[in-house]
Scaffold this motif. Structure first.
Motif, short mmCIF file in Angstrom:
data_model
loop_
_atom_site.label_atom_id
_atom_site.label_comp_id
_atom_site.label_asym_id
_atom_site.label_seq_id
_atom_site.Cartn_x
_atom_site.Cartn_y
_atom_site.Cartn_z
N ALA A 1 -18.70 -34.43 17.61
CA ALA A 1 -19.35 -33.14 17.80
C ALA A 1 -19.11 -32.55 19.18
N SER A 2 -19.07 -33.40 20.20
CA SER A 2 -18.89 -32.89 21.57
C SER A 2 -17.54 -32.19 21.73
N ALA A 3 -16.50 -32.71 21.07
CA ALA A 3 -15.18 -32.10 21.16
C ALA A 3 -15.11 -30.78 20.41
N LEU A 4 -15.92 -30.65 19.36
CA LEU A 4 -15.89 -29.44 18.54
C LEU A 4 -16.88 -28.38 19.01
N ALA A 5 -17.83 -28.77 19.84
CA ALA A 5 -18.93 -27.89 20.23
C ALA A 5 -18.47 -26.55 20.83
N PRO A 6 -17.50 -26.51 21.75
CA PRO A 6 -17.10 -25.22 22.32
C PRO A 6 -16.56 -24.25 21.27
N ALA A 7 -15.75 -24.75 20.35
CA ALA A 7 -15.19 -23.88 19.31
C ALA A 7 -16.28 -23.42 18.36
N ILE A 8 -17.22 -24.30 18.03
CA ILE A 8 -18.32 -23.92 17.16
C ILE A 8 -19.19 -22.85 17.83
N LYS A 9 -19.42 -23.00 19.13
CA LYS A 9 -20.20 -22.00 19.86
C LYS A 9 -19.48 -20.65 19.85
N ASN A 10 -18.17 -20.68 19.98
CA ASN A 10 -17.40 -19.43 19.92
C ASN A 10 -17.58 -18.75 18.56
N ALA A 11 -17.63 -19.56 17.50
CA ALA A 11 -17.85 -18.99 16.18
C ALA A 11 -19.22 -18.33 16.10
N GLU A 12 -20.23 -19.02 16.57
CA GLU A 12 -21.59 -18.49 16.50
C GLU A 12 -21.76 -17.25 17.39
N ASP A 13 -21.11 -17.28 18.56
CA ASP A 13 -21.16 -16.10 19.44
C ASP A 13 -20.50 -14.89 18.79
N ALA A 14 -19.55 -15.16 17.91
CA ALA A 14 -18.86 -14.07 17.19
C ALA A 14 -19.61 -13.65 15.94
N GLY A 15 -20.80 -14.24 15.72
CA GLY A 15 -21.60 -13.89 14.55
C GLY A 15 -21.15 -14.56 13.27
N ILE A 16 -20.39 -15.65 13.39
CA ILE A 16 -19.88 -16.36 12.21
C ILE A 16 -20.81 -17.54 11.91
N PRO A 17 -21.49 -17.56 10.76
CA PRO A 17 -22.35 -18.70 10.43
C PRO A 17 -21.52 -19.95 10.16
N VAL A 18 -22.06 -21.09 10.59
CA VAL A 18 -21.37 -22.37 10.43
C VAL A 18 -22.30 -23.35 9.75
N VAL A 19 -21.79 -24.08 8.77
CA VAL A 19 -22.53 -25.13 8.11
C VAL A 19 -21.77 -26.44 8.29
N GLY A 20 -22.50 -27.54 8.44
CA GLY A 20 -21.87 -28.85 8.61
C GLY A 20 -22.00 -29.68 7.36
N PHE A 21 -21.08 -30.64 7.20
CA PHE A 21 -21.16 -31.55 6.07
C PHE A 21 -20.43 -32.84 6.40
N ASN A 22 -20.78 -33.89 5.69
CA ASN A 22 -20.12 -35.20 5.76
C ASN A 22 -20.40 -35.97 7.04
N THR A 23 -20.11 -35.42 8.19
CA THR A 23 -20.38 -36.09 9.46
C THR A 23 -20.99 -35.09 10.43
N GLY A 24 -21.86 -35.61 11.30
CA GLY A 24 -22.51 -34.75 12.28
C GLY A 24 -23.99 -34.56 12.01
N LYS A 25 -24.59 -35.43 11.21
CA LYS A 25 -26.00 -35.28 10.85
C LYS A 25 -26.91 -35.28 12.07
N ASN A 26 -26.51 -36.01 13.10
CA ASN A 26 -27.36 -36.10 14.29
C ASN A 26 -27.14 -34.96 15.27
N ASP A 27 -26.16 -34.10 14.98
CA ASP A 27 -25.78 -33.07 15.95
C ASP A 27 -25.90 -31.64 15.44
N TRP A 28 -26.01 -31.43 14.14
CA TRP A 28 -25.86 -30.09 13.59
C TRP A 28 -26.92 -29.12 14.08
N LYS A 29 -28.16 -29.60 14.22
CA LYS A 29 -29.21 -28.70 14.67
C LYS A 29 -29.01 -28.28 16.12
N ASP A 30 -28.62 -29.24 16.96
CA ASP A 30 -28.38 -28.93 18.38
C ASP A 30 -27.26 -27.93 18.55
#
Length: 322
Positions: free
Chosen positions: A103-132
């Motif tokens: 999750a730490s490696a993907l976090a900057p790109a995911i934040k860029n998506a959210e800043d652009a108004g793009i909703p993101v959903v997680g699956f399979n791995t990342g259960k402990n990180d998705w809310k943060d």
């Protein structure tokens, strides 16, 4: 248009797995009349990973039903996976579904998506990180619950010395599984973890074989993926070991292995459901503002598949859905 074209090229950069076919379990009904949204599904699956073939079958079925144009891309390198996410952001997709073993490696790109108004959903791995990370939902199994249940079952079947095989070193979900298996076994036995290169089948076989020959006290082996389990059956035969074999996850070949008792049982997290719900939940959000789970992860497992229910599962597994 240039951005969309660039995204299309990026999505083809690492497809992996099996080709799509029409037997996706969707029923062939008419697609929804809602707007055609563009969704990116980006995973850490490696080329030829049968688990993610099943994820994709679920995603295919949901996209077909929901009138969604979705593009799948994957890379088992966290830095490259982050690049795929950024490519989707640059292409201005409407939504993103992502697995997050790092999750730490993907976090900057995911934040860029959210800043652009793009909703993101997680699956399979990342259960402990998705809310943060601000994701709108998560679909998968709780690896601690699943691993603990597997360890307890091993003990109930007489395990004293367990070998837990991790096919990708450093992947959080796999590490968590083996750790939980150890907790489940507890003081009733011991668990030793070994690492293999899951992308190199001959190396996997030789590493497991060597370990079994070195330590004949190993009475149970548990692998963390169906392809690794199938390789381990060869290692057991080559080493002349009487250890019993269990695994996480399934595919069509593993069904036959359970039927013939080469594999005792499998922990099923329903990857088809993960792929289906990831896409379908984004359709619900885009069309109606719905979220699923009430702020909690939506669990798709675990469940055990063994000789008592394998016949009921076999038809679905042969179709590539389990």
């Amino acid at each position: 248009m240039l951005a969309v074209a660039a995204f299309g090229l990026a999505a083809c950069s690492s497809t992996g797995g099996a080709a799509d076919n029409s037997n996706d379990g969707s029923g062939g009904g008419q697609a929804a009349s809602t707007p055609k949204f563009k969704v990116a599904m980006i995973t850490h699956g490696s080329a030829g990973d049968t688990f993610f073939d099943i994820v994709r079958k679920g995603a295919d079925a949901a996209a077909k039903k929901d009138n969604i144009e979705y593009q799948y891309s994957n890379n088992d390198n966290a830095t490259q996976q982050a690049t795929l996410i950024q490519n989707a952001v640059d292409a201005k997709v409407d939504a993103i579904a992502v697995s997050m073993p790092n999750a730490s490696a993907l976090a900057p790109a995911i934040k860029n998506a959210e800043d652009a108004g793009i909703p993101v959903v997680g699956f399979n791995t990342g259960k402990n990180d998705w809310k943060d990370l601000g994701l709108i939902g998560y679909f998968g199994q709780d690896e601690t619950v699943a691993g603990t249940a597997a360890g307890q079952r091993l003990v109930s079947e007489g395990a004293k010395k367990v070998l837990c095989v991790i096919q990708t070193q450093g992947q959080s979900a796999l590490e968590e599984r083996c750790k939980a298996v150890t907790s489940g076994v507890g003081a009733n036995g011991s668990v030793e973890t070994i690492y293999v290169n899951g992308t190199d089948a001959p190396s996997v076989q030789s590493t497991i074989t060597a370990k079994l020959q070195q330590d004949p006290s190993i009475d149970h082996v548990i692998t963390l993926g169906a392809p690794i389990a199938l390789i381990a059956t060869q290692s057991l035969a080559e080493a002349g070991s009487k250890a019993k074999l269990a695994t996480f996850d399934t595919n069509a070949e593993l069904v036959d292995a359970i039927k013939t008792k080469k594999v005792e049982w499998s922990v099923d997290q329903q990857p088809y459901l993960q792929g289906y719900e990831a896409i379908d939940s984004l359709w619900l959000y885009l069309n109606n503002g719905n979220t699923i789970g009430g702020g909690q992860p939506t669990l798709t497992g675990p469940a055990f598949i063994d000789s008592t229910n394998i016949d009921a599962i076999a038809t679905y597994a042969k179709a590539g859905n389990r």
